[in-house]
Design a protein around this motif. Sequence first.
Motif, PDB file in Angstrom:
ATOM      1  N   PHE A  23       1.134  -1.514  -0.178  1.00 55.67           N
ATOM      2  CA  PHE A  23       0.118   0.321   0.174  1.00 55.67           C
ATOM      3  C   PHE A  23       0.673   0.482  -0.209  1.00 55.67           C
ATOM      4  O   PHE A  23       1.800   1.421   0.967  1.00 55.67           O
ATOM      5  N   THR A  78       1.192   5.566  -0.026  1.00 55.79           N
ATOM      6  CA  THR A  78       0.391   6.538   0.262  1.00 55.79           C
ATOM      7  C   THR A  78       1.356   7.440   0.853  1.00 55.79           C
ATOM      8  O   THR A  78       2.205   7.274   1.341  1.00 55.79           O
ATOM      9  N   SER A 103      -1.303   1.427   6.187  1.00 53.25           N
ATOM     10  CA  SER A 103      -2.842   2.588   6.260  1.00 53.25           C
ATOM     11  C   SER A 103      -2.860   2.563   7.797  1.00 53.25           C
ATOM     12  O   SER A 103      -4.266   2.958   8.249  1.00 53.25           O
ATOM     13  N   GLU A 137      -4.348  12.982   0.328  1.00 50.66           N
ATOM     14  CA  GLU A 137      -4.797  11.612   0.572  1.00 50.66           C
ATOM     15  C   GLU A 137      -6.224  10.759   0.963  1.00 50.66           C
ATOM     16  O   GLU A 137      -6.502   9.416   0.251  1.00 50.66           O
ATOM     17  N   ASN A 138      -5.746  10.938   2.285  1.00 48.36           N
ATOM     18  CA  ASN A 138      -7.036  10.015   3.563  1.00 48.36           C
ATOM     19  C   ASN A 138      -8.902  10.462   2.541  1.00 48.36           C
ATOM     20  O   ASN A 138      -9.075   9.511   2.714  1.00 48.36           O
ATOM     21  N   LEU A 178      -8.670   7.594  -0.225  1.00 52.34           N
ATOM     22  CA  LEU A 178      -8.630   6.661   0.142  1.00 52.34           C
ATOM     23  C   LEU A 178     -10.471   6.190   0.626  1.00 52.34           C
ATOM     24  O   LEU A 178     -10.779   5.146   0.840  1.00 52.34           O
ATOM     25  N   TRP A 215     -13.245   3.208  -0.487  1.00 50.04           N
ATOM     26  CA  TRP A 215     -13.093   2.341   0.313  1.00 50.04           C
ATOM     27  C   TRP A 215     -14.918   2.995   0.189  1.00 50.04           C
ATOM     28  O   TRP A 215     -15.647   1.684   0.663  1.00 50.04           O
ATOM     29  N   ASN A 250      -3.456   2.167  -5.099  1.00 50.16           N
ATOM     30  CA  ASN A 250      -4.294   2.423  -3.598  1.00 50.16           C
ATOM     31  C   ASN A 250      -5.370   1.872  -3.660  1.00 50.16           C
ATOM     32  O   ASN A 250      -6.554   1.391  -3.091  1.00 50.16           O
ATOM     33  N   VAL A 254      -7.273  -1.222  -2.300  1.00 56.38           N
ATOM     34  CA  VAL A 254      -8.465  -0.722  -1.796  1.00 56.38           C
ATOM     35  C   VAL A 254      -9.731  -1.832  -1.798  1.00 56.38           C
ATOM     36  O   VAL A 254     -10.536  -2.323  -1.124  1.00 56.38           O
TER      37      VAL A 254
END
Length: 310
Positions: free
Chosen positions: A5, A7, A20, A226-227, A230, A234, A256, A260
């Motif tokens: 992963f 990131t 993560s 970036e979060n 994600l 998700w 990424n 996920v």
Amino acid sequence: MPTQFETADPRRSGVTASGSRFLAVAAVCALVLTACATSEEVPLQAKPEPVSPEIVAAAEQAIEQGNYADAKLLLERVLLADPGNLRARLGMAESQLAFGQLNAAAEAFETLTKVPEVAARAQQGRGIALLLKGQERPALFLLEQAVAQDPSLWRAWNAIGTLQDRDGHWEAAGRAYDRALELRPDSAMLYNNRGFSHLLRRDHAAAIADFDAALQLEPGMEAARENLRLAFAWAGQYDQALVGVGQKDIGRAFNNIGFVALLRGDLPAAESYLLRSMEIDPKFNRVANKNLEYLKNLKAINANKIAGEG
């Protein structure tokens, strides 16, 4: 489980501060807390200049703004003239913490915990130093003691939230982050950290809202951006996760998102994004290949299950 992963750090260190799971704690000091006795060694300076309270205030402001090198220079001047200045000693310990001098910071904070005027803030600093050293249980004990003495210590609440996240105590983590944000509602870092906490417990909508709030306060905060990608991934909103991704980051973004999707069990999407990552950016060939190998194993397991059921 796959581990490939790539990131940016999902938490920003918040000791003023995002693979993560990262921690979002507070950071703040640099030099060892020893005042120089100069009366005999430097006879020409028998009497140091008197300390101006404005110098200490300027150093504290520099720490608040993350300018630790400037703070260190100012605090050295203060401690040369007044080695017992509590505000300056606390500021130096905070600077040691910021520069990663964790043992020195922890020792300085421990000494200051014996002084009632700064005991709670010193307890906060020592707890954060222990957290960064990986001593989580004693860190949590000290941080909870700190907020019991002074409930306004937002960095301690933030660090408590991080520790509760690590233990999977989501409600306790949420309460800690909420308290920190009540005290510092203008902190992008705190919104980012609470958002990551929501992401860990798969509350994607709440995570998206917090990351967006962080970016509203600080548009250039890459960890929150970036979060946010994600969180969209998700939630299965893959196209939304790619909004605003530049060409230099697109290979990582595809990897990424594929990763996920793989964890979500969305194998067709995972395969598509991982292959696109390899096509567009050769440096992700090894990483994406490992994820694809895991994907093939999952497909084989699923196929065997279906065959067995038939």
